[in-house]
Design a protein around this motif. Structure first.
Motif, PDB file in Angstrom:
ATOM      1  N   ALA A  16     123.830   0.609  83.870  1.00  0.00           N
ATOM      2  CA  ALA A  16     125.116   1.174  84.267  1.00  0.00           C
ATOM      3  C   ALA A  16     124.956   1.921  85.586  1.00  0.00           C
ATOM      4  CB  ALA A  16     125.633   2.117  83.192  1.00  0.00           C
ATOM      5  N   LEU A  23     130.700  -3.792  77.596  1.00  0.00           N
ATOM      6  CA  LEU A  23     131.404  -2.519  77.761  1.00  0.00           C
ATOM      7  C   LEU A  23     132.891  -2.694  77.476  1.00  0.00           C
ATOM      8  CD1 LEU A  23     130.820   0.383  78.519  1.00  0.00           C
ATOM      9  CD2 LEU A  23     131.317  -0.192  80.885  1.00  0.00           C
ATOM     10  N   ASP A  75     123.144   2.958  78.795  1.00  0.00           N
ATOM     11  CA  ASP A  75     122.883   1.665  79.418  1.00  0.00           C
ATOM     12  C   ASP A  75     122.090   1.881  80.700  1.00  0.00           C
ATOM     13  OD1 ASP A  75     122.866  -0.915  80.300  1.00  0.00           O
ATOM     14  OD2 ASP A  75     125.006  -1.004  80.775  1.00  0.00           O
ATOM     15  N   ILE A  97     132.983   5.407  75.651  1.00  0.00           N
ATOM     16  CA  ILE A  97     132.643   4.626  76.844  1.00  0.00           C
ATOM     17  C   ILE A  97     131.619   5.378  77.690  1.00  0.00           C
ATOM     18  CG2 ILE A  97     133.549   3.615  78.972  1.00  0.00           C
ATOM     19  CD1 ILE A  97     134.293   2.153  76.365  1.00  0.00           C
ATOM     20  N   ALA A 128     128.226   5.104  76.107  1.00  0.00           N
ATOM     21  CA  ALA A 128     127.674   3.753  76.276  1.00  0.00           C
ATOM     22  C   ALA A 128     127.138   3.568  77.691  1.00  0.00           C
ATOM     23  CB  ALA A 128     128.735   2.710  75.973  1.00  0.00           C
ATOM     24  N   GLN A 129     127.839   4.083  78.670  1.00  0.00           N
ATOM     25  CA  GLN A 129     127.378   3.960  80.050  1.00  0.00           C
ATOM     26  C   GLN A 129     126.115   4.767  80.287  1.00  0.00           C
ATOM     27  OE1 GLN A 129     130.887   5.117  82.191  1.00  0.00           O
ATOM     28  NE2 GLN A 129     131.490   3.000  82.568  1.00  0.00           N
TER      29      GLN A 129
END
Length: 124
Positions: free
Chosen positions: A73, A30, A70, A63, A66-67
């Protein structure tokens, strides 16, 4: 008995170690994504394609995406629903086993017929 206790303890420590490693690796990935997104945004600002405010929003969106993608996350605002548990009586299990056996027999017949068809096509 001591060996079993020792084995369970080692398995527990292995699980904790794997979880710790995964969290560390995810954090590094990350951070790398944030750095790369910031570099791209800085280049776009330098070329005059976007403003500094738009660049900051771009990095934040990257970001956030991406979280969300994931599975490891942690999102403190998102509550997970409890897992559903189905209670099955023994009568239901007997019916399920019979149904599974029938399905298995049907699948075996289908595989055999497909193999016969394949062999027939290979001979032609």
């Amino acid at each position: 008995m001591a060996d079993l206790s020792n084995l369970v303890q080692k398995a527990f420590y292995l699980g904790v170690g794997i979880a710790s490693y995964a969290a560390e690796k995810g954090g590094k990935n990350l951070q790398e994504l944030r750095i790369q997104a910031q570099k791209v945004a800085d280049e776009m600002v330098a070329r005059g394609e976007i403003t500094a405010e738009e660049a900051r929003k771009y990095v934040d969106e990257m970001i956030q995406q991406a979280q969300q993608s994931d599975p490891n996350a942690t999102d403190k605002t998102k509550q997970k629903e409890p897992r559903l548990i189905e209670i099955v009586s023994e009568d239901d299990e007997d019916n399920t086993e019979a149904s599974n056996k029938e399905n298995l027999d049907d699948l075996k017949q289908q595989v055999e017929s497909l193999q016969d068809e394949l062999n027939r096509l290979k001979r032609q």
